[in-house]
Design an enzyme around this catalytic site. Structure first.
Site, PDB file in Angstrom:
ATOM      1  N   LYS B  51       5.740  28.894  66.755  1.00 46.64           N
ATOM      2  CA  LYS B  51       5.358  28.398  68.080  1.00 46.64           C
ATOM      3  C   LYS B  51       6.264  28.915  69.196  1.00 46.64           C
ATOM      4  CE  LYS B  51       2.010  25.284  67.113  1.00 46.64           C
ATOM      5  NZ  LYS B  51       0.693  25.248  67.778  1.00 46.64           N
ATOM      6  N   SER B 301       4.136  29.582  58.464  1.00 49.66           N
ATOM      7  CA  SER B 301       4.173  29.269  59.899  1.00 49.66           C
ATOM      8  C   SER B 301       5.395  28.476  60.353  1.00 49.66           C
ATOM      9  CB  SER B 301       2.900  28.532  60.287  1.00 49.66           C
ATOM     10  OG  SER B 301       2.724  27.391  59.481  1.00 49.66           O
TER      11      SER B 301
END
Lengths: 315, 315
Positions: B51, B301
């Protein structure tokens, strides 16, 4: 005496077999120490520990006769698995003598790497006598886990990679148990960069290396009571000599400091590290005032820890 | 439409701010799939998740007026922390609207990255209305966590690094929740290597993207019941359009498969990975027969998981 050249030769020998493990950094830890720490992550090495480097370096130098007969070790830890894998990669038979109460997961893993397991009673005497019987019968070559020049040279290759990658360092820290890793680290670091200070870190609850270093003679490791199971062994004559000559200091850390270091590695660096592997970070945090604005290499020796043990230690 | 060029431009913009995360491999997993898997480890990214790439790319492109007023997001997850850090690195004020029942550790971490926390009730309506009030009052720029071209372009930079490092791949796998990561991944992968198949992986217990993809219209995510907390969101119009056009398939995985993948990453690869991050490995193991002797990129991720949660899920 083992030299930098021996370690460089070992590196040529093992380069294509090992994993060139990453060097990681953490801005959180850099802020904590007000310096720069470079973590050499041997938890990512084959079999999850630096031990593979020395095992492969040793096994690959056996004579054709020794290769044909096979190798043996008595160990239930990372050395056993490292030797099993190195031998199997080179088509050599390995026998591992393990106490009958060894955790099943370790027995399984060693077997998966292709070794023959022979069980013994849970005493040093039984391990040695079972191994000696097998050596006499089959002519196996015994591979000592640390008091062996080829094992030490192999262990030192991690520091060659570290210094190649990050350049000059003010300090290098590594844990000390039997002394193989810190010996190889010290020879490589002092050889490549004589100004670099080499610091061994040891659990206070297993401080035989510290006492030996201070007194100038080897103390046995009596009832070491530390979660850092890889560091319960005592120095060998070879490793003791190197440590006396090349190590600048030995720092002791408490069990609580080891656990806090593991937790930091887990939460902030997303690394699974075994207690022995976290000891060097515990040492770094302990000597915080000395490493201010310094560049420090920290050897993370391995990552083999059972999930349940991990949780029980950390929560 | 977002293009490869947008992702390459994003990469130039963020290159010095991000961590170039390592690509890891595992001989155990390669043996399991009889192929070659390359894990792009964004659990090692700043704030512990991919992110940060999109957040930094977005915040660094704000106009001077927008910078002066500051940014806002409503999130309790990785996007909040990524935005807080990116803004603070660029000297911009960030406000994060969080449900009042958010875990204290997340509140603390976001605050440490320099953001102002404003609490709201634990409903979507409350989050939106509290954020809207603040936007109206202070002129903050709202940064959406995924349905935003700059966020998507930033997310795609991980795949640029992956392909630069390992060369051509037959497949790339990434998890899908709101769709930002898989969208950026798909644009980068298809742009650099049109023959590469792009596979999204989604928890079966939160299969809104799968159903949307098959039906050709966006389904809402209703009561998603998955431990992969980062994947409970639904697609946006922008991410849906990209996924329809560029993603070759969506694979569903069970909760048990996600837990097994986390365990494998932990035990064999020594990686701390959050459930959402382990979903792509679960997908890889699920589609084992298709990836035989193939080269597969797997995007991990993120790694932000509470120790206790981790243990409760795994043991």
């Amino acid at each position: 005496m083992i030299t930098l050249q021996d370690i460089q030769d070992a590196y040529v020998r093992i380069k294509d077999a090992i994993i060139k493990t990453p060097v990681m950094t953490s801005s959180t830890i850099n802020r904590m120490i007000d310096g720069q720490a470079f973590f050499k992550c041997e938890n990512f090495q084959r079999v999850g520990a630096f031990k593979f480097r020395g095992a492969f370096n040793t096994v690959s130098q056996l004579t054709p006769e020794e290769r044909a007969k096979g190798v043996i070790a008595h160990s239930s830890g990372n050395h056993a698995q490292a030797l099993a894998l190195a031998a199997s990669m080179l088509g050599i038979h390995a026998t591992i003598v393990m106490p009958e109460n060894s955790p099943n997961v370790k027995v399984q893993a060693t077997r998966e790497y292709g070794a023959t397991i022979v069980f013994c009673k849970n005493t040093v005497e039984s391990r040695v006598s079972v191994a000696n019987d097998l050596i006499e019968k089959h002519g196996f070559t015994l591979i000592h886990p640390y008091n062996n020049p080829r094992i030490i040279a192999g262990a030192g290759t991690a520091t060659i990679e570290l210094l190649n990658e990050v350049g000059t360092l003010d300090y290098v820290l590594a844990p000390v148990g039997g002394g193989g890793l810190i010996s190889g680290t010290a020879i490589a670091a002092k050889g490549l960069s004589p100004m670099t200070k080499v610091i061994a870190v040891e659990p206070a609850n297993a401080d035989d290396a510290y006492r030996s270093y201070k007194a100038g003679r080897i103390f046995p490791s009596v009832n070491p009571n530390t979660i850092a199971d890889g560091l319960r062994t005592q120095l060998g004559d070879l490793t003791f000599e190197i440590i006396r000559k090349l190590v600048d200091d030995i720092v002791l850390v408490t069990e609580e400091e080891i656990v806090q270091a593991m937790k930091l590695l887990w939460e902030r660096m997303k690394l699974v590290v075994e207690p022995s592997g976290a000891v060097s970070l515990a040492g770094l945090l302990k000597m915080k005032s000395k490493v201010k604005i310094k560049r420090v290499g920290v050897i993370i020796s391995g990552g083999n820890i059972d999930l349940t043990d991990f949780f029980n230690n950390l929560i």
